[in-house]
Structures are given as C-alpha cells and as structure tokens.
Enzyme design. Structure first.
Site, mmCIF file in Angstrom:
data_model
loop_
_atom_site.group_PDB
_atom_site.id
_atom_site.type_symbol
_atom_site.label_atom_id
_atom_site.label_comp_id
_atom_site.label_asym_id
_atom_site.label_seq_id
_atom_site.Cartn_x
_atom_site.Cartn_y
_atom_site.Cartn_z
ATOM 1 N N MET A 83 -6.055 -1.262 -8.648
ATOM 2 C CA MET A 83 -4.824 -2.033 -8.486
ATOM 3 C C MET A 83 -3.689 -1.087 -8.106
ATOM 4 O O MET A 83 -3.744 0.111 -8.373
ATOM 5 C CB MET A 83 -4.466 -2.786 -9.767
ATOM 6 C CG MET A 83 -3.925 -1.907 -10.871
ATOM 7 S SD MET A 83 -3.550 -2.812 -12.404
ATOM 8 C CE MET A 83 -2.555 -4.135 -11.789
ATOM 9 N N ASP A 85 0.605 -2.010 -6.374
ATOM 10 C CA ASP A 85 1.925 -2.627 -6.490
ATOM 11 C C ASP A 85 1.935 -3.970 -7.222
ATOM 12 O O ASP A 85 1.134 -4.856 -6.913
ATOM 13 C CB ASP A 85 2.521 -2.888 -5.107
ATOM 14 C CG ASP A 85 2.632 -1.663 -4.247
ATOM 15 O OD1 ASP A 85 2.093 -0.618 -4.625
ATOM 16 O OD2 ASP A 85 3.261 -1.755 -3.178
ATOM 17 N N GLN A 101 -1.445 -5.877 -6.178
ATOM 18 C CA GLN A 101 -2.344 -5.390 -5.146
ATOM 19 C C GLN A 101 -3.668 -4.980 -5.795
ATOM 20 O O GLN A 101 -3.678 -4.199 -6.753
ATOM 21 C CB GLN A 101 -1.714 -4.196 -4.428
ATOM 22 C CG GLN A 101 -0.358 -4.511 -3.798
ATOM 23 C CD GLN A 101 -0.494 -5.380 -2.581
ATOM 24 O OE1 GLN A 101 -0.742 -4.898 -1.487
ATOM 25 N NE2 GLN A 101 -0.348 -6.681 -2.756
ATOM 26 N N GLU A 267 10.455 1.185 0.848
ATOM 27 C CA GLU A 267 9.505 0.138 0.488
ATOM 28 C C GLU A 267 10.057 -0.663 -0.691
ATOM 29 O O GLU A 267 10.916 -0.200 -1.432
ATOM 30 C CB GLU A 267 8.163 0.755 0.078
ATOM 31 C CG GLU A 267 7.475 1.562 1.159
ATOM 32 C CD GLU A 267 6.092 2.007 0.740
ATOM 33 O OE1 GLU A 267 5.131 1.616 1.414
ATOM 34 O OE2 GLU A 267 5.963 2.735 -0.262
#
EC number: 2.4.1.100
Length: 612
Positions: A83, A85, A101, A267
């Site tokens: 995993m 974000d 994610q 980001e």
C-alpha cells in the site's frame, strides 16, 4: 535509579566530544572513498555500468520470527501485500472511509488499485473489496491518488489520477453506484474519461492528485486543485485550479494558485482552513463551509504539497483568496517546500478530511518501508498508514499547526508505569524497567534543564543540524538528551528520540528535535538516517515528547505536536521481550531531569477483512 556511565559501557551512544568525532569520521570517509575508487577501477565499472549498491551476499538473513515481529499492532495496514498513498478519507453515513493505493497481488509497487476500508472509530478497520482498478487504456498503468466528494444525498464522486501504458497522466471520474449504501461498495467509471489532460506547457506525467479546496455556493461551483511543476521556469512546483459544476466539464483558471521555484513537482496538494481565534479555535472548519464563518479574519489557510523530489510533506500558513485564485504565505521564508514539514521522517502523500462527527480535521500519511524488496516479499506486506492525527492551529506560536494522535488512541492504553524526578547525569543512561514488553507502547515524557545551567553556558553548537551533525552519538554542551526505544540491553541496537539545544552568542536558544535511526538495526540492507528539525519551545515550557512505538514503526511528537518524526526500525535483537527503553543524556555541559515519564502498554486493533 542510578545513572550508568555511558562512556565506559556504551561507546556507540557517544564517547567523544563532537569535534573529535567529526575528525575521525572524516578520516574514515576518506579511507572508504579511496577503497571505493580502487574497487571501482579494479572491477572495470568505470565505463558507467550500473552496480547494485546492496549485494546479495550482504543481505541480512532475516528469520521468520524477526519478519513476523515487524507487523504492527495498532496502525492501519493492509491484510497483505503493498500500500501507499491515502486517498479520499471521509465520514459517510456512520462509517469512516479510507481509500488507499494498493497492489493486491504483490508486496511492492505496481498494478495500483484503490483499496478500501471502513471503521466506526478510526482505529479498528474492516477491509472491503477493491473500489476501482486499472482496467481501461487511460488507467492501465494504475489508478492513482485522488479524492472523494459527497455532492448530495444522491451523488458521491471519485476523482482519480490515471496512468496510460506510457505513464501519461490524466484526471478521471467514477461515481458511487448506490449512494444510499453506507459502505459505498460499487463504483462506476465515467464513459467519457479522461475528464482532464495536462494543459499546454505541462509535461504529460506531471499532472496528478485532484483534490477539492473550495465550494462557491453562490455559483454552485467546485474548485479542484491539481499538483504539477514547470521546468521551463526554475523547476517550479505549482498548483493548478479547475472549476466545475458537474465534474464532467472543467475550466482551468488562468493563474496558478501558488508556485515556488526550485522545489520540483508538487503532489497531493491541499488547501484547508484553520481557525486562529474565536469560537472555532479548537474545532475544524469544513472547506465547503468556510464562507459561513462570519469573521474571515479569524481564519487562515494551510497550503500543503508533497515534494516528489525528496519525498517529504511541506506546508505553510497563509491567506486564501478563492475568487482571485491566490494563496499568499504569511512568511515567504518558510514557503511551501522550503520551510515547515508535518513530519521530518517517513511520512508522505498526506491527506486531510473534515470529521463532522467530532468537528475536527484529521490527517493521514503513509509510512513506507526502508528495507529491501526481498524482505518485503518474504513477510508478505509492505508499508502502512501513520496514526490518524488531529490538526489545529498553534495559537501559542502563531507560526505552525499542531498534529497530534487522535483521542481514540488513548482508548488503546492498558497498564501504565510512571517515573518522575530522574536525574540523568552528563554522559549517562537510565533503564526504565518493570512495565512489560516495550515494543507496543505509548510514552509521554517531559525533561528540564536548570535555568542556571542554561545561563552559565555562553555559546553552544549554533550550527547544529539533526541530519548532518552526527546524531545521538555526538556530544554537545546542551545535548542530545531524550529516550532510546527498541533498544537491546547493551544498546548496540536502539532508536534515539532526543532534543538538542543550541545557544547563540546573544543568549538565544534554539531547540532541535531529532530521531536517530543509525543504530536501529544490525541489518545492513536497510536505510538508516538521522531526521528532524527545529521546534519552538517557549519560556516556561518543558521539553515534552510523546512516542508511539508499534513494532517496526516509531512516531514521535514534540511540544504538543509542533513537529514530529516517524521512523521505521527493523531490530534484529531488540524484539519481543528483549526490547528495552532507556533515558539518556549525552550532553557534556548539563545534567537533565526527567520530570515525568509515563509508559502505557498498548492494545492491538482489528485490521482484517469485512465479514459480509
């Protein structure tokens, strides 16, 4: 308790003053460089052939017991595999939701989907089927980070970043198939995706992570921010803003919300309000309700961006003009990417959300691994989410926010052991014992240095820096001092969380809060650093720290959450019943008093599949 002589018993913690240690370090580095050059040319790699810096014969022989021990007890994690974000955190119809994610097939990045889990209390989680996966040409390389917006009782939308086969990035839409379902189990992608491509001048793989920042109620328009960069300028990080009424048609505003030169790609950009005074001071404000605040002078806005160049989350406090699409920092010297961080350690791609149940803002951030991919595959999982933290404006300093473990974490506390008034002499350690296993614990500690000792010090280490000044092993006049966690008995393995005080010629004091991972493990195939930065300590305040230790994760919070540091630690000996906690003082000029130390054993949480 009797302090122990650190110089004779524990030379790895610090046996020499700082300058001599640095001189020795320079000699060692020079020797290593010379040896490296000899091997470099002797092996014929001077032609530019890539060489793996971690050779197979240097990998640590992890046992199954060691790897099993690394799995956390109270952090959010996948049941298995990889995993990263967090995406779309929210509270909906009685459930907290967290999307993330997720590679559901392997313990490393790739084939990214949106994992999905729900909770009643933010600490016990039930994992649901994958929400969306890579099944179209525009997202075949991955369904990447985005957000969820509850438009109405009848509509819940998902905005996500898609990656094509060539990793071109676009923004895409999916909608909850049944908004009446509190679990939001099924999502349907929009037939006409993508809804946004990078605008002219933006590279096609520098356009991602859509997030709502404001709702203009008078025009029924949502403002959506997308992170990017502009290398035609000065490697400039930028925040683009789009307007939409229906999430299918978007208009790009002609000016960027904000930009900062020489920091690179932004980001996971966010903008959110924080109350600075008034009745909402200790509560959060929803982005979509900020216009209802009668006195806008009582509100500031935080702009946050995750820096892709260095993988850290930076934020700044300023003023947001949504009509003019402009965010302005209060202090340009600590602008986004060059000033404040939420966390100085392994904490990235954070997302906040407004919790209407308790009128608070909560931040999630993911904690990656720093071991080898081979070890991750062997243990069957990789990465996890940090403890959910509340976010508030620091009214005492007026310069930063406070991030602090949510109050629900205190419900996991079990047996407690108290210590008080412990004098930690110069160059000594004190073991804290008789409280059970020390690998799943919550520690709160306060330290003091006498006013007379501080005044007697003329000048001390004005150039100190956590990451480059040698860590806990290097002794200075006024530090380091703090705690050693996940330590074995002889301290050859430990992670040090500490304060280091510098004093200028003018008498001013600067406090550094650091975390030293360099002795966290005897394994040689992991990344070990010293992380940290300065933290405000006001007149009359003690040096206060809270440390949450959860097997291979250490999250530390200084001064009520003014700053924090997160580390991954993979000890080879300091595991299970062999893990210890010590106080230490490696200062040469002052004794330190541990005024109060409280240690709780922590219960584990539920983190498994939802049972339908």
């Amino acid at each position: 308790m009797d302090a122990q002589d650190i110089e004779s018993r524990h030379p790895l913690i610090g046996a020499r003053p700082r300058r001599r240690a640095l001189r020795s370090l320079s000699i060692l580095l020079a020797a290593a460089l010379l040896l490296g050059l000899v091997l470099f040319y002797a092996n014929g790699t001077g032609s530019g052939t890539a060489v793996d810096p971690v050779r197979v014969d240097n990998e640590f022989p992890w046992t199954n017991d060691m790897l099993a021990w690394q799995r956390c007890g109270f952090h959010f994690r996948t049941v298995r595999n990889y995993m990263n974000d967090p995406s779309g955190p929210m509270y909906y119809k009685g459930w907290y939701h967290l999307f993330y994610q997720h590679n559901k097939d392997f313990a490393y990045w790739g084939n990214i989907t949106w994992g999905h889990a729900v909770s009643r209390d933010l600490i016990n989680w039930q994992h649901l089927p994958v929400a969306v996966g890579p099944d179209h040409w525009y997202d075949i390389s991955g369904v990447w980070t985005g957000s969820i917006i509850v438009v109405s009782e009848d509509r819940v939308v998902m905005l996500f970043t898609g990656g094509t086969k060539s990793f071109d990035q676009s923004i895409n839409l999916a909608e909850a198939a049944d908004p009446s379902d509190p679990l939001l189990l099924k999502w349907i992608k929009y037939d006409n995706n993508p809804i946004l491509w990078p605008p002219p001048g933006i590279v096609r793989d520098d356009f991602r992570d859509p997030n709502p920042i404001w709702y203009n109620a008078s025009e029924s328009t949502y403002h959506i921010v997308v992170g990017s960069k502009n290398d035609s300028l000065q490697h400039t990080g930028i925040a683009l803003v789009y307007l939409t009424k229906d999430f299918k048609k978007f208009d790009l505003l002609p000016t960027v919300l904000h930009s900062v030169d020489k920091v690179g790609m932004w980001e996971c950009v966010e903008v959110y309000p924080v109350a600075t005074t008034g009745p909402l001071l200790h509560k959060a404000i929803d982005n979509f309700d900020v216009d209802r605040v009668l006195d806008r002078s009582t509100v500031k806005h935080v702009l946050k961006a995750s820096m892709n160049d260095e993988w850290h989350d930076y934020y700044a406090i300023g003023t947001f003009d949504p009509i003019g699409n402009k965010w302005t920092p209060d202090d340009e010297t600590v602008d986004v990417g060059i000033g404040l961080r939420y966390d100085w350690g392994k904490f990235y791609a954070s997302r906040t959300f407004f919790d209407p149940l308790k009128q608070r803002r909560i931040i999630w951030g993911y904690i990656g691994e720093v071991d080898s991919q081979k070890a991750d595959i062997a243990k069957g999982w990789a990465s996890l989410q940090g403890i959910p933290r509340s976010v508030l404006y620091d009214v005492k300093t007026g310069t930063n926010v406070l991030t602090w473990p949510i109050e629900e974490m205190e419900g996991l506390r079990m047996a407690r052991k108290d210590f008080s008034g412990i004098k930690i002499k110069k160059g000594s350690t004190v073991e804290l014992s008789d409280f059970g296993d020390a690998f799943q614990i919550d520690i709160e500690a306060e330290f003091t240095i006498s006013k007379e000792a501080l005044e007697a010090t003329i000048e001390a280490d004005v150039g100190y820096n956590c990451s480059s000044s040698g860590g806990a092993a290097i002794r200075g006049t006024l530090g380091p001092f703090g705690l050693l966690v996940l330590a074995n008995q002889d301290l050859t393995e430990n992670t040090a969380t500490y304060f280091y005080v510098s004093k200028g010629i003018d008498g001013s004091l600067i406090t550094h809060f650091c975390q030293d991972e360099t002795r966290s493990s005897k394994a040689n195939d992991i990344v070990k650093r010293v992380v940290g930065g300065t933290v405000p300590v006001l007149d009359g305040e003690t040096f206060a720290v809270r440390i949450l230790v959860d097997h291979s994760v250490i999250e530390s919070f200084a001064m009520g959450g003014r700053t924090s540091a997160t580390s991954r630690a993979y000890p080879t000996e300091a595991i299970n019943s062999a893990a210890r906690v010590f106080l230490f003082n490696n200062a040469t000029g002052v004794d330190v008093i541990a005024e109060s130390v409280k240690i709780w054993q922590m219960n584990s949480t539920y983190n498994d599949f939802y049972h339908f």
